[in-house]
Design an enzyme around this catalytic site. Structure first.
Site: not given
Length: 398
Positions: A59, A112, A186, A211
């Site tokens: 983590r 988005y 973005d 993506k």
């Protein structure tokens, strides 16, 4: 920002971050471990306290993830990067790490759907104010900046209308009013192969690495790129304590593999999208084509200025209501109905009822998202087959 790297883009997408001296492995290993053993209590204490470098717990860091971070930072020409378990993990981590209660976020009105919901609705529950405006109106951007504005956020190309925002123009306008605002872009639709916002004055770039960066439809991931200081804050506070959006080492391995072909994939995505957009532009069932590569697209000149290519995403406005639009999409052969993008397969979706259903009817109208809008992620198939699939489907509307 000037390039600080010795090698070119294609070389870096293959080699950056990988030390082949580790057992001589040509392919980077997967460190599929949750925790790391210490040689002593003192060593563990030194690592936790920052006196010595080294891995502690996945983590907090992992060699496989670190390799990917170095590679993505190199490709975006940034100082550092943090990878996350999803694109929204990257977006929420960046925002939560840097915004404070009582501050204001200024964002473009076309985002988005989940990003829109986070900024417009979710953050308000924690005392963060937000305004959504059209960033193509630079004077409006200047007028909308407040003394408490902490973050300016936008996408370009925008999802799903492909609206192009002039990155340098917005950045200079924001800095002329308030220099310490954090500007986040973005860059998912463009990828660092086509566009690098950090070079145009932006502070942070975020990606849904699900993506194009991965490119094979088998990973959910995100990335944040920026200065060492900002990325350290995102890791130490945002990921560690706030979102916990940790990418698995196996998924980092898959993205590292996918990145090796980013440039050649993007070249074909762009070529196929250009040809499909030109076909769609002349079809009688199509009212409008949203693609930056078309000369009559409103953002064509800006895209040509700040992008190396026009990308693999297209949206079309059909001469049809919602029911007939759905019927047309449902009738498509070869093309998959799916809400992701950047895969080898051509994908199609209906934003108003899928990716942007968090918008109200009024918000959809403000963002230019109608019931007849269809978003297309143009894949890597033979372009003749892609065009024929859309020809057959669209002919049903004539």
């Amino acid at each position: 920002m000037e390039h600080k790297y010795k090698y070119g883009f294609a070389t870096r997408q293959i080699h950056a971050g990988h030390d082949k001296n580790t057992y001589g492995a040509l392919c980077p290993p997967i460190y599929q471990t949750s925790t790391f053993a210490f040689g002593s209590v003192e060593e563990g204490g030194d690592r936790f306290g920052g006196a010595k470098s080294g891995f502690i717990y996945t983590r907090l860091g992992n060699p496989t993830n670190e390799l990917l971070e170095k590679k993505i930072a190199s490709l975006e020409n940034g100082e550092a990067a943090a990878v996350t378990a999803s694109g929204m993990g990257a977006i929420s981590t960046a925002i939560w790490s840097l915004i404070k209660s009582g501050e204001h976020i200024l964002a473009d009105e076309t985002l988005y759907g989940c990003t829109f919901d986070l900024i417009q609705h979710g953050l308000r529950n924690f005392g963060v104010e937000a305004d959504m405006i059209d960033f193509s109106d630079i004077e409006k951007v200047k007028q909308s900046i407040r003394p408490n504005t902490g973050i300016v956020y936008f996408e370009t190309p925008c999802n799903p209308t492909l609206k192009i925002i002039d990155i340098k123009e917005v950045t200079e306008a924001v800095r002329s009013i308030k220099k310490d605002i954090i500007i986040i872009v973005d860059n998912t639709f463009a990828t660092p192969y086509l566009q690098r916002p950090l070079e145009m004055g932006v502070d942070i770039v975020v990606h849904s690495a699900t993506k194009y960066l991965n490119g094979h439809g088998d990973v959910i991931a995100g990335a944040i790129i920026g200065s060492e200081e900002i990325i350290s804050q995102c890791k130490k506070h945002g990921i560690k304590d706030m979102t916990g959006a940790v990418l698995s080492p196996f998924d980092a391995f898959l993205i590292n593999r996918g990145l090796k072909t980013l440039d050649i994939r993007m070249e074909k995505h762009c070529r196929n999208a250009q040809k499909l957009a030109e076909f769609l532009h002349g079809h009688p069932a199509v009212k409008k084509v949203y693609y930056p590569g078309l000369p009559d697209f409103s953002g064509h000149e800006t895209a040509a200025k700040q992008m190396k290519g026009f990308g693999g995403m297209i949206s079309i406005e059909l001469n049809a209501d919602k029911k007939r639009t759905a019927a047309c999409i449902n009738a498509l052969k070869l093309v998959a109905i799916a809400v992701s993008l950047g895969d080898a397969e051509t994908l199609v979706e209906h934003p108003a009822s899928m990716t942007h259903n968090a918008y109200s009817k009024e918000e959809l109208e403000a963002a230019g998202i109608s019931e007849g809008l269809v978003r297309i992620s143009v894949g890597l198939e033979d372009i003749e087959d892609i065009i024929e699939a859309f020809r057959e489907g669209l002919d049903e509307l004539i």
